[in-house]
Scaffold this active site. Structure first.
Site, PDB file in Angstrom:
ATOM      1  N   HIS A   1     -17.385  -2.279  37.293  1.00 32.28           N
ATOM      2  CA  HIS A   1     -18.526  -3.087  36.868  1.00 32.28           C
ATOM      3  C   HIS A   1     -18.997  -4.020  37.976  1.00 32.28           C
ATOM      4  O   HIS A   1     -18.394  -4.101  39.054  1.00 32.28           O
ATOM      5  CB  HIS A   1     -18.182  -3.885  35.606  1.00 32.28           C
ATOM      6  CG  HIS A   1     -17.088  -4.907  35.782  1.00 32.28           C
ATOM      7  ND1 HIS A   1     -17.293  -6.125  36.394  1.00 32.28           N
ATOM      8  CD2 HIS A   1     -15.781  -4.895  35.395  1.00 32.28           C
ATOM      9  CE1 HIS A   1     -16.171  -6.817  36.395  1.00 32.28           C
ATOM     10  NE2 HIS A   1     -15.230  -6.090  35.795  1.00 32.28           N
TER      11      HIS A   1
ATOM     12  N   CYS B   1      -9.924  -4.793  36.436  1.00 34.33           N
ATOM     13  CA  CYS B   1     -11.012  -3.834  36.623  1.00 34.33           C
ATOM     14  C   CYS B   1     -11.424  -3.747  38.091  1.00 34.33           C
ATOM     15  O   CYS B   1     -10.947  -4.488  38.935  1.00 34.33           O
ATOM     16  CB  CYS B   1     -12.209  -4.227  35.768  1.00 34.33           C
ATOM     17  SG  CYS B   1     -11.905  -4.081  33.992  1.00 34.33           S
TER      18      CYS B   1
END
Length: 343
Positions: free
Chosen positions: A193, A209
């Site tokens: 992301h 992440c």
């Protein structure tokens, strides 16, 4: 020198609104892994932090610090010559989809049926929230994502006196940025992301992440189809024998286990194949030992080489000699693990 990950907090206070982009390289033949060329940069008297230079040349911050040890990350000295590390070896794995090498803080994207590889600098899981090794795929593409912190993330922030909301709505204040791609691994807690901050790329800053700068995640999001293969690896040591016989090794600082680890001196694990490369009679022991100590994050030529040949013809005692010669580089981590996270 303190471990480089300790720079993270201070750098967040000093970096301005800088964006970075990926670097595109022609894909070399299957028997070659060396791409790109390094360049140099003379620091002007403009007061910019090292992150600004990293942004300008599409490099992660720790990559710049590996290549230029001792450089002040807040205010590089004017007139200093910096090495821009844009030469690298492709990871030793399948050239398909997305390959993320957490040890070098880079994401490689191999567009299908296109003879190129696109390399993005990334941020990965911070200490205690490591990004695990995996082979998975993109299960969902999410424009304008919301962020729902996991219980572990909320607990970690609460320990620092920060109470997170149950959900952060989409928009400019969302720490996931404007684009996210969910991985099918586990319960789907890991994503690739963007970010709403102008720091942290090329550093260990996320909750597990993979984080990209806004322009990069937008480009990747628009290029990568749902279902694309994603592999996360941890290869601090990469090596190659090129078609011309030249032998190269690229050594990155390994990921630390705890806050007392110094990535510049902590042990690096060597796979059996890496040991075979290092111990070959065709490799220069002294140059390799220096590369393992220096950990520059850049390819180092360890032998001019001749025609490529099978190392299996090298007598076994030479392999044993090399293994003994590198006892100063004891085994360490072989892969990272971690808890579920969502940014």
């Amino acid at each position: 020198m303190k471990p480089l990950f300790r720079f993270a907090f201070v750098v967040t206070l000093l970096t301005g609104a800088y964006n970075a982009s990926a670097t595109e390289y022609p894909l070399p033949p299957d028997d070659s892994r060396l791409i790109g060329e390094n360049s140099t940069y003379i620091v002007p008297n403009d007061g910019r932090p090292l992150e600004a230079v990293a942004k300008e040349y599409m490099i992660g911050l720790l990559g710049m610090l590996e290549a230029n040890p001792g450089t002040d990350p807040w205010l590089p000295k004017a007139g200093t010559q910096l090495t821009i590390p844009t030469q690298m070896l492709l990871p030793d794995t399948k050239r398909e989809g997305i390959v993320i090498n957490v040890a070098e803080l880079r994401l490689y994207y191999y567009p299908k049926d296109e003879n190129k590889v696109i390399v993005y600098p990334i941020g990965i899981g911070q200490l205690g929230a490591n990004t695990p090794a995996m082979v998975t795929s993109i299960s969902q593409k999410i424009p304008n994502p919301t962020w729902t912190p996991t219980p572990n993330i909320r607990k970690r922030y609460a320990a620092k006196g920060e109470i997170l909301p149950v959900t952060v709505p989409a928009g400019p204040d969302n720490p996931m940025g404007l684009y996210a791609m969910r991985l099918a691994y586990g319960k789907g807690h890991y994503l690739i992301h963007g970010t709403n901050a102008d720091f942290g790329i090329g550093m260990r800053v996320s909750s597990g992440c993979i984080r990209l700068r806004p322009d990069d995640i937008e480009a990747l999001f628009n290029s990568v189809p749902k279902g694309t293969r994603v592999q996360v690896i941890n290869q601090p040591v990469k090596y190659a024998v090129e078609p011309d016989g030249k032998r190269w090794i690229e050594v990155h600082q390994p990921l630390s286990h705890n806050e007392n680890d110094d990535p510049q001196t902590m042990p690096i694990a060597l796979s059996p194949a890496a040991k075979k490369f290092i111990n070959s009679a065709s490799s220069d022991d002294a140059v390799i030992k220096a590369a393992l100590t220096r950990r520059s994050g850049m390819p180092v030529l360890v032998s001019e080489g001749e025609a490529v040949k099978d190392d299996s013809t090298v007598p076994e005692f030479l392999h044993q000699k090399g293994a003994e010669g590198f006892k100063s580089q004891p085994a360490g981590i072989t892969q990272v693990g971690g808890e579920s996270a969502q940014n």
